[in-house]
Scaffold this motif. Sequence first.
Motif, PDB file in Angstrom:
ATOM      1  N   PHE A  80      30.289  14.696  -5.679  1.00  0.00           N
ATOM      2  CA  PHE A  80      28.840  14.861  -5.691  1.00  0.00           C
ATOM      3  C   PHE A  80      28.102  13.535  -5.755  1.00  0.00           C
ATOM      4  O   PHE A  80      26.946  13.451  -5.353  1.00  0.00           O
ATOM      5  N   ALA A  81      28.813  12.492  -6.225  1.00  0.00           N
ATOM      6  CA  ALA A  81      28.196  11.160  -6.180  1.00  0.00           C
ATOM      7  C   ALA A  81      27.901  10.778  -4.739  1.00  0.00           C
ATOM      8  O   ALA A  81      26.944  10.065  -4.462  1.00  0.00           O
ATOM      9  N   ALA A  82      28.723  11.276  -3.817  1.00  0.00           N
ATOM     10  CA  ALA A  82      28.519  10.949  -2.409  1.00  0.00           C
ATOM     11  C   ALA A  82      27.403  11.779  -1.783  1.00  0.00           C
ATOM     12  O   ALA A  82      27.096  11.618  -0.608  1.00  0.00           O
ATOM     13  N   THR A  83      26.822  12.683  -2.569  1.00  0.00           N
ATOM     14  CA  THR A  83      25.699  13.445  -2.017  1.00  0.00           C
ATOM     15  C   THR A  83      24.390  13.146  -2.737  1.00  0.00           C
ATOM     16  O   THR A  83      23.337  13.427  -2.212  1.00  0.00           O
ATOM     17  N   THR A  84      24.450  12.602  -3.933  1.00  0.00           N
ATOM     18  CA  THR A  84      23.181  12.319  -4.593  1.00  0.00           C
ATOM     19  C   THR A  84      23.050  10.830  -4.878  1.00  0.00           C
ATOM     20  O   THR A  84      24.029  10.120  -4.964  1.00  0.00           O
ATOM     21  N   GLY A  85      21.819  10.405  -5.054  1.00  0.00           N
ATOM     22  CA  GLY A  85      21.576   8.979  -5.217  1.00  0.00           C
ATOM     23  C   GLY A  85      21.237   8.579  -6.637  1.00  0.00           C
ATOM     24  O   GLY A  85      20.964   7.433  -6.913  1.00  0.00           O
ATOM     25  N   ILE A  86      21.221   9.544  -7.550  1.00  0.00           N
ATOM     26  CA  ILE A  86      20.819   9.228  -8.925  1.00  0.00           C
ATOM     27  C   ILE A  86      21.890   9.718  -9.890  1.00  0.00           C
ATOM     28  O   ILE A  86      22.872  10.330  -9.485  1.00  0.00           O
ATOM     29  N   LEU A 111      28.791   7.632 -11.635  1.00  0.00           N
ATOM     30  CA  LEU A 111      29.243   7.224 -10.296  1.00  0.00           C
ATOM     31  C   LEU A 111      28.191   7.518  -9.232  1.00  0.00           C
ATOM     32  O   LEU A 111      28.162   6.874  -8.186  1.00  0.00           O
ATOM     33  N   GLY A 112      27.312   8.482  -9.524  1.00  0.00           N
ATOM     34  CA  GLY A 112      26.302   8.885  -8.529  1.00  0.00           C
ATOM     35  C   GLY A 112      25.432   7.747  -8.051  1.00  0.00           C
ATOM     36  O   GLY A 112      24.926   7.762  -6.939  1.00  0.00           O
ATOM     37  N   ILE A 113      25.263   6.741  -8.888  1.00  0.00           N
ATOM     38  CA  ILE A 113      24.359   5.668  -8.473  1.00  0.00           C
ATOM     39  C   ILE A 113      25.121   4.490  -7.884  1.00  0.00           C
ATOM     40  O   ILE A 113      24.528   3.521  -7.419  1.00  0.00           O
ATOM     41  N   LEU A 114      26.451   4.578  -7.840  1.00  0.00           N
ATOM     42  CA  LEU A 114      27.217   3.510  -7.192  1.00  0.00           C
ATOM     43  C   LEU A 114      27.719   3.974  -5.821  1.00  0.00           C
ATOM     44  O   LEU A 114      27.479   3.330  -4.807  1.00  0.00           O
ATOM     45  N   ILE A 115      28.397   5.117  -5.818  1.00  0.00           N
ATOM     46  CA  ILE A 115      28.887   5.654  -4.550  1.00  0.00           C
ATOM     47  C   ILE A 115      27.675   6.014  -3.696  1.00  0.00           C
ATOM     48  O   ILE A 115      26.767   6.682  -4.174  1.00  0.00           O
ATOM     49  N   PRO A 116      27.610   5.550  -2.455  1.00  0.00           N
ATOM     50  CA  PRO A 116      26.419   5.828  -1.649  1.00  0.00           C
ATOM     51  C   PRO A 116      26.293   7.319  -1.323  1.00  0.00           C
ATOM     52  O   PRO A 116      27.329   7.991  -1.246  1.00  0.00           O
ATOM     53  N   PRO A 117      25.091   7.829  -1.100  1.00  0.00           N
ATOM     54  CA  PRO A 117      23.810   7.133  -1.181  1.00  0.00           C
ATOM     55  C   PRO A 117      23.417   6.836  -2.629  1.00  0.00           C
ATOM     56  O   PRO A 117      23.896   7.516  -3.537  1.00  0.00           O
ATOM     57  N   SER A 118      22.573   5.844  -2.808  1.00  0.00           N
ATOM     58  CA  SER A 118      22.226   5.444  -4.150  1.00  0.00           C
ATOM     59  C   SER A 118      20.852   4.789  -4.164  1.00  0.00           C
ATOM     60  O   SER A 118      20.580   3.927  -3.335  1.00  0.00           O
ATOM     61  N   ILE A 119      20.001   5.217  -5.080  1.00  0.00           N
ATOM     62  CA  ILE A 119      18.686   4.579  -5.107  1.00  0.00           C
ATOM     63  C   ILE A 119      18.793   3.154  -5.651  1.00  0.00           C
ATOM     64  O   ILE A 119      17.908   2.346  -5.414  1.00  0.00           O
TER      65      ILE A 119
END
Lengths: 168, 360, 446
Positions: free
Chosen positions: C112-118, C154-162
């Motif tokens: 899910f980190a690869a689907t969210t940016g936050i 991890l959500g903010i490191l794995i792209p997408p990421s704000i």
Amino acid sequence: MLSKISKLIDTFNIKEGEVTSLLIFPLLGVVIYEVFMRYVFNAPTIWGFEVTAFLYGLHYMFGMAYTDVLDGHVKVDIFSSRMPPRPRAILAMVTTCVFFLPVMTCMTIWSFKFAAASIAGWERNSTSWAPVIWPYKFIMAFTFLFLLLQGVSNLLKQIRALAGNRDS
Amino acid sequence: AEKRGKFGSDKRHDIAKRVKFKPSNKKVRWKMVMPWSKGLLFYDIAVHFCDSVRLASAGRLDIKPFSAGELVPAMQTFDAVSKGSAQAGHDWPGYWKGKNEAFVAFASVPFGLDGEGYNIWLYEKGGMEMMQELYGRFGIYALPGGQCGQEMGLFSNKKATKFEDFKGMRLRTPGWYMDIMNSLGASVSPLPGGEVYLALERGVIDAAEFSSPAINYPMGFDEITKYAIQPGVHQPGIQCAVFFNQKAYDKLPEDLRWIIDICARETQLWSYNWINSLNAEAIRKFKEKIEIVKIDKETLIEFRKTTKQYLDSLKAKYPDVKKVLDSQEAFIADYAEWRDARSGATPWPYEIYVSGKITE
Amino acid sequence: MSAEFLTVAMFATLIFAITLGHPLAYTLAAVATLFGLIDNGFDVAGLFDMFVNNCWGLMNNYVLVAIPLFILMAQLLDRSKVSDALFEALYVVLGSVRGGLGLAVVVVCTVFAATTGIIGASVVAMGLLATPALLSKGYQKAMTSGIICAAGTLGILIPPSIMMVVYGGLTGLKETSVGNLFAGAIFPGIILAGLYFLYIFIRCNLNPELGPPISKEEAGKYTASQKWGMTFKSLIPPLALILAVMGTILAGVATPTEAAGLGATGSLVLAFFNKKLNWEVLKQSGFATLKTTSMVMMLFIGGKFFSTVFLSMGGGDVVADALIGSGLNRWLVLFIMMFIVFMMGMFIDWAAILLVTVPIFMPIAMELEFNPLWFSMLMCVNLQTSFLTPPFGYALFYFKGVAPPEYTMMHIYRGIMPFVFLQLIGLTVLCLFPELVTWLPSIFFG
Ligand code: NA
Ligand code: NA
């Protein structure tokens, strides 16, 4: 009286935020439309990028006051949250008066001046589409005014907390 | 026969011989803002001017340059100097199109003045006074501050040399040329500068122009496109300006004002030589990676016609544009006799000249 | 006053001021105002004209448009409960291994980190979804909090990421464009996820009490093929979204901003298929998006004021002279910069740190001829720690907000320590092998 004023400001900023939060959907619409027109029909718009940026700017600028009412602006309150209520209220009043009010008052004044200079020259954006941008600058000034009002409301609440007649 | 005197006189000499200096020891520190990031050669031109002033004034006027975004965002350079947040600025005047359409004419006009033309028109034909009048409306004192010669044409993945080739072509170019290309049937998108590379590489657009060869080279557009479509008719001469908050300028002692004036001219001279010497090197490097194609003569004439229509429509709409363009066109017409009379002596290498290519 | 004195005084004032508990963005703006006035001879008009110009510039920054879109996407995804199915599937697939539920959390969070940016959405979702399961299976509390906080981040490191969007918007360099940063962050993200995975697996095998497997009966409820069927089915929605966002960027259909729009649209479609798309969901997602976006952008405004005044005073030169001019070894300079970021990460949030440090550190890194993309990625991986390090860490607060009351702040602080250590190991690995960052962008973007 004070609590009425602060409640009025809070309600206004919450309503204002709830309405402008919906700008995210037209923003999304324009982004998708632009991709679609360019990629599928080979016909990019001349206004897509600007409208996108404008909507985005309005969206979060209106949200500044809204986020403040909801206490959403991140703060480092690890020390102040351990203080007893009275000193904490005093500290909050002091920081509002020293940090917030002077800066935001000036931001409000100078952003209105900024908008006034723009309207004086009927300024347009320096792009091919060249929309008028002074209204957008005025909106920026108003969003700072709303934020300033919210600070006033916060101060009134802190005064009340200090006076001790707290209700929920 | 009529009596003939000297044909011209240096008007500045009349002022210079009357100046009585009171040498000042006042030390002035200024800040300069600009729309340039440090990676662009335009930044170096702005820095060159600051250096010149510091050197010539023995450090009495110290202008510290700040690249785009350090003090104000790139596009707020003008407002910041107008209001006095910074005392000095460097720009390409076309960025202030939204304040007054006529700013573009002091920056570059499609099929308009080249480097030589801007120099003569600005300094000798009243161009600089018109420019100062326009900036002056915003509380700014401006001087020509960098001439970067002709821009490169389009980096393209589609070969386009004939009129029809440009129909339906997806390209990125800002400003007046965008409108012109649109009316020629291209589909022009004003992509933000930062998005151009990716868009071009991924085929979102077919072609894009950015700046002159030396300025383009670090961007690596040649690695993702096949052709450079020449010439860069949209900007035959990139003219920059250096400008000052009027109030701050007025407070300067007279000697420092002269230093600013002379250093701006020195920057105008240096930049032209520097960039063009680099351009020659850059275009050779580009040639190793991409094919350089030339738009054919008939197409250029068609472009020229469309451009005239467009410029005429602007003149009809904006009196300020009319005033400036009329003056530039009058100069171009005035200069035509001499341009024709001197032609045929273009300094090509021997083999090229004797093969019959004697004009530009 | 000398620039050296002002530089030190400005930072000292900031550190003192933030401890007073006033919102960080306003505090940054106030400190900037004080020092801006000292610097320009108390020219109020000049200073605020500059601030207003900066605000206006932010309102016209096309790159940053991706921020609200990625946040909206996360909000919609969260409300359509797409992560639940994947966790339930992995629960039975990995549950019978020692530490298996922890591993399942890491896998779900990575996907899910690869689907969210936050990060907020992941930590909250996992906190609500996985904590009861982990607790009831007897997972140690500290371990549980560590897993969820670290993996959720991890959500903010794995792209997408704000974080990359903000970074790209700050530098404006071709090398550190949002597209390049996204591509560069893929391996670092996977490496951190892999380190977490390995760590949980090894720790729980050495000491089974930390994370016991689920019972034989529970694991035996489904056949192997059923388990894999569930897993694949639940992987379809996130994979589709990854394709919509990263796929369109890499295939050249869309710019990163537009890809964020496609992702948000994709999550609308998912919500529709999950029968969660209604006016209430749209409204609540919209409200939450505005609140988070404005919070980030307000910090952007305050941080911009601060860095503007700091650079205007000559503070950038002071720091650069101190670090470069003294002839220190370039690796030592790098270490000092990273150490400063790490220390700041304990007290301030990531956006404020980026806004204050990037304008100062990027030119130094360039001067020392470090690869700008690689350096940027070290900054971003380093900032991962800021979400976890006490006392101020977003992930900790988010988790505390949703965890059952028996989790104390001490459990959480103890639990995240090993993961902070793993992040620093990850940082060291990237230092030693720069190709891990630079290779993918060179493949995708030449
Ligand atoms: Na992500
Ligand atoms: Na922290």
